[in-house]
Design an enzyme around this catalytic site. Structure first.
Site, mmCIF file in Angstrom:
data_model
loop_
_atom_site.group_PDB
_atom_site.id
_atom_site.type_symbol
_atom_site.label_atom_id
_atom_site.label_comp_id
_atom_site.label_asym_id
_atom_site.label_seq_id
_atom_site.Cartn_x
_atom_site.Cartn_y
_atom_site.Cartn_z
ATOM 1 N N LYS A 43 0.876 -1.179 0.000
ATOM 2 C CA LYS A 43 0.000 0.000 0.000
ATOM 3 C C LYS A 43 0.917 1.234 0.000
ATOM 4 O O LYS A 43 2.021 1.180 0.552
ATOM 5 C CB LYS A 43 -0.863 -0.042 1.276
ATOM 6 C CG LYS A 43 -1.667 1.205 1.571
ATOM 7 C CD LYS A 43 -3.026 1.161 0.939
ATOM 8 C CE LYS A 43 -3.722 2.519 1.051
ATOM 9 N NZ LYS A 43 -4.589 2.790 -0.100
ATOM 10 N N ASN A 124 3.773 6.558 -6.483
ATOM 11 C CA ASN A 124 2.368 6.910 -6.721
ATOM 12 C C ASN A 124 2.275 8.428 -6.825
ATOM 13 O O ASN A 124 2.341 9.124 -5.822
ATOM 14 C CB ASN A 124 1.532 6.367 -5.547
ATOM 15 C CG ASN A 124 0.072 6.775 -5.635
ATOM 16 O OD1 ASN A 124 -0.356 7.411 -6.597
ATOM 17 N ND2 ASN A 124 -0.699 6.405 -4.619
ATOM 18 N N CYS A 127 -2.564 9.879 -6.596
ATOM 19 C CA CYS A 127 -3.710 9.552 -5.770
ATOM 20 C C CYS A 127 -4.770 10.637 -5.905
ATOM 21 O O CYS A 127 -4.526 11.798 -5.586
ATOM 22 C CB CYS A 127 -3.338 9.378 -4.309
ATOM 23 S SG CYS A 127 -4.755 8.741 -3.405
ATOM 24 N N ILE A 186 -2.742 1.809 -15.290
ATOM 25 C CA ILE A 186 -3.227 3.076 -14.800
ATOM 26 C C ILE A 186 -3.639 2.979 -13.321
ATOM 27 O O ILE A 186 -3.999 1.900 -12.855
ATOM 28 C CB ILE A 186 -4.457 3.596 -15.602
ATOM 29 C CG1 ILE A 186 -5.609 2.576 -15.568
ATOM 30 C CG2 ILE A 186 -4.078 3.958 -17.010
ATOM 31 C CD1 ILE A 186 -6.916 3.069 -16.227
ATOM 32 N N THR A 188 -6.455 4.637 -10.559
ATOM 33 C CA THR A 188 -7.916 4.694 -10.723
ATOM 34 C C THR A 188 -8.367 5.963 -11.461
ATOM 35 O O THR A 188 -7.663 6.968 -11.490
ATOM 36 C CB THR A 188 -8.598 4.650 -9.344
ATOM 37 O OG1 THR A 188 -8.062 5.697 -8.540
ATOM 38 C CG2 THR A 188 -8.379 3.320 -8.659
ATOM 39 N N GLY A 212 -11.445 -1.887 -11.587
ATOM 40 C CA GLY A 212 -12.154 -3.115 -11.895
ATOM 41 C C GLY A 212 -12.406 -3.264 -13.392
ATOM 42 O O GLY A 212 -11.970 -2.424 -14.190
HETATM 43 C C1 LIG Z 1 -9.079 -0.310 -2.419
HETATM 44 C C2 LIG Z 1 -7.987 0.183 -3.307
HETATM 45 C C3 LIG Z 1 -6.868 0.803 -2.746
HETATM 46 C C4 LIG Z 1 -5.842 1.278 -3.572
HETATM 47 N N1 LIG Z 1 -4.750 1.862 -2.998
HETATM 48 C C5 LIG Z 1 -3.709 2.274 -3.797
HETATM 49 C C6 LIG Z 1 -2.541 2.836 -3.218
HETATM 50 O O1 LIG Z 1 -2.374 2.945 -2.002
HETATM 51 N N2 LIG Z 1 -1.560 3.243 -4.072
HETATM 52 C C7 LIG Z 1 -1.650 3.123 -5.437
HETATM 53 O O2 LIG Z 1 -0.714 3.497 -6.162
HETATM 54 N N3 LIG Z 1 -2.751 2.568 -6.013
HETATM 55 C C8 LIG Z 1 -3.776 2.156 -5.219
HETATM 56 N N4 LIG Z 1 -4.892 1.590 -5.800
HETATM 57 C C9 LIG Z 1 -4.969 1.493 -7.269
HETATM 58 C C10 LIG Z 1 -4.589 0.091 -7.784
HETATM 59 O O3 LIG Z 1 -3.275 -0.252 -7.414
HETATM 60 C C11 LIG Z 1 -4.764 0.014 -9.323
HETATM 61 O O4 LIG Z 1 -3.921 0.972 -9.929
HETATM 62 C C12 LIG Z 1 -6.191 0.281 -9.784
HETATM 63 O O5 LIG Z 1 -7.123 -0.249 -8.881
HETATM 64 C C13 LIG Z 1 -6.477 -0.277 -11.174
HETATM 65 O O6 LIG Z 1 -6.312 -1.675 -11.241
HETATM 66 P P1 LIG Z 1 -7.536 -2.723 -11.045
HETATM 67 O O7 LIG Z 1 -8.618 -2.300 -11.995
HETATM 68 O O8 LIG Z 1 -6.951 -4.084 -11.357
HETATM 69 O O9 LIG Z 1 -7.968 -2.598 -9.636
HETATM 70 C C14 LIG Z 1 -5.937 1.124 -4.991
HETATM 71 C C15 LIG Z 1 -7.048 0.485 -5.544
HETATM 72 C C16 LIG Z 1 -8.074 0.017 -4.734
HETATM 73 C C17 LIG Z 1 -9.259 -0.674 -5.375
#
Ligand SMILES: Cc1cc2nc3c(=O)[nH]c(=O)nc-3n(C[C@H](O)[C@H](O)[C@H](O)COP(=O)(O)O)c2cc1C
Length: 298
Positions: A43, A124, A127, A186, A188, A212
């Site tokens: 994280k 990161n 955010c 990418i 989010t 997702g």
């Molecule tokens: C609950 C949650 C917490 C996340 N926390 C972080 C984070 O602390 N740092 C970061 O760079 N990305 C964070 N992300 C983003 C994910 O690492 C990822 O980039 C994003 O969800 C897209 O991938 P996915 O569609 O497979 O989830 C988080 C995503 C989710 C769903």
């Protein structure tokens, strides 16, 4: 047995499957054979402890979820003394995700991690839930940040980009010019969900980040666009739920993939995708995964 090894700068991974920041932790070892995964990312860690945003922090939406965790973490000192030792027992490369509000904060966090056994950093810069300068939106600031980071660490640096920008190529080039070893993307996508009864947002933070399956086409597009201009390895993520999804990113040209949201749905998904990629290569007579990477015909 096909060779699945990939190189992300100096970092060699036994396969291209990585678990994404904020979506996995050491507790996953109870549910899956984490040793089979290429690497795992922490994280995001900041200099000082952060409490995160007001609840609710997550909500399911059609085809994915919104989150507004707000970078909750114990701060780098406590993370290194109390959490990192367990991560390092997993037997796979651990990449530290680093976040900060200022350049000085990023640098201090990285300096603190430098003498530990982590294998690299994912920065990161995107955010969407903290109301401060986003380095990921400003090419000049990102170039400068990347340069400064490279001065204080010998470990590989992956710059993780946000899709919430108007010109992803400019931002990616800035990271490359600053000396990044790789780019991941990418993070989010900005999102909002309304409770029609109360006419308020469901999330305590009002807005959140979408992830997702619904974001996969966007993620693939961004990976494709960044590959047009950058020479360094690209790590693709966004909406990967199965082997087929991961193969799409690899064929487009990503050197590795990260799995995020789907870890919550199926904690064994990373291992299933490692096995699935291996089976695919065997069936197709591919001896080395690098033959598959970037094999698209357009
Ligand atoms: C609950 C949650 C917490 C996340 N926390 C972080 C984070 O602390 N740092 C970061 O760079 N990305 C964070 N992300 C983003 C994910 O690492 C990822 O980039 C994003 O969800 C897209 O991938 P996915 O569609 O497979 O989830 C988080 C995503 C989710 C769903």
């Amino acid at each position: 047995m096909p060779k699945l090894t990939v190189k992300i700068g100096e970092l060699e991974l036994k396969n291209p499957v990585i678990l994404a920041s904020g979506t996995c932790g050491t507790e996953l070892a109870k549910f899956t054979e984490l040793k089979k995964i290429g690497a795992i990312i922490t994280k995001s860690v900041t200099l000082d402890p952060m409490l995160g945003n007001l609840p609710p922090r997550t909500v399911e939406v059609y085809g994915g979820m919104l989150n507004a965790i707000g970078l909750e973490n114990p701060g780098v000192r406590q993370f290194i003394s109390q959490k990192l030792p367990e991560w390092l027992t997993l037997g796979i490369p651990v990449i530290a995700s680093v976040a900060g509000k200022t350049k000085a904060e990023y640098i201090e966090v990285i300096e603190k991690f430098e003498s530990t056994k982590i294998s690299g950093f994912e920065i990161n810069v995107s955010c969407p839930n903290i109301e401060e300068v986003e380095f990921g939106k400003n090419p000049d600031a990102l170039l400068e940040l990347t340069r400064e980071i490279k001065k204080v660490t010998k470990k590989p640096i992956i710059i993780k980009l946000s899709p919430n920008v108007s010109d992803i190529q400019k931002i990616a080039l800035a990271a490359e010019q600053g000396g990044a070893d790789a780019i991941s993307l990418i993070n989010t996508i900005y999102g909002l969900k309304i409770d029609i009864k109360t006419k308020t947002s469901i999330l305590g933070n009002i807005t959140g980040g979408l992830s997702g399956p619904c974001i996969k086409p966007v993620a693939l597009y961004y990976v494709y666009k960044v590959l047009e201009v950058c020479k360094i390895p690209i790590i693709g993520m966004g909406g990967i739920t199965n082997t087929q999804d991961a193969l799409e990113f690899l064929v487009v040209g990503a050197s590795a993939v990260e799995i995020g949201t789907w870890n919550f749905v199926n904690p064994n998904i990373g291992v299933e995708i490692v096995d699935g990629i291996e089976d695919y290569c065997t069936q197709k007579g591919i001896d080395d995964i690098n033959e598959l990477i970037g094999s698209r015909r357009f």
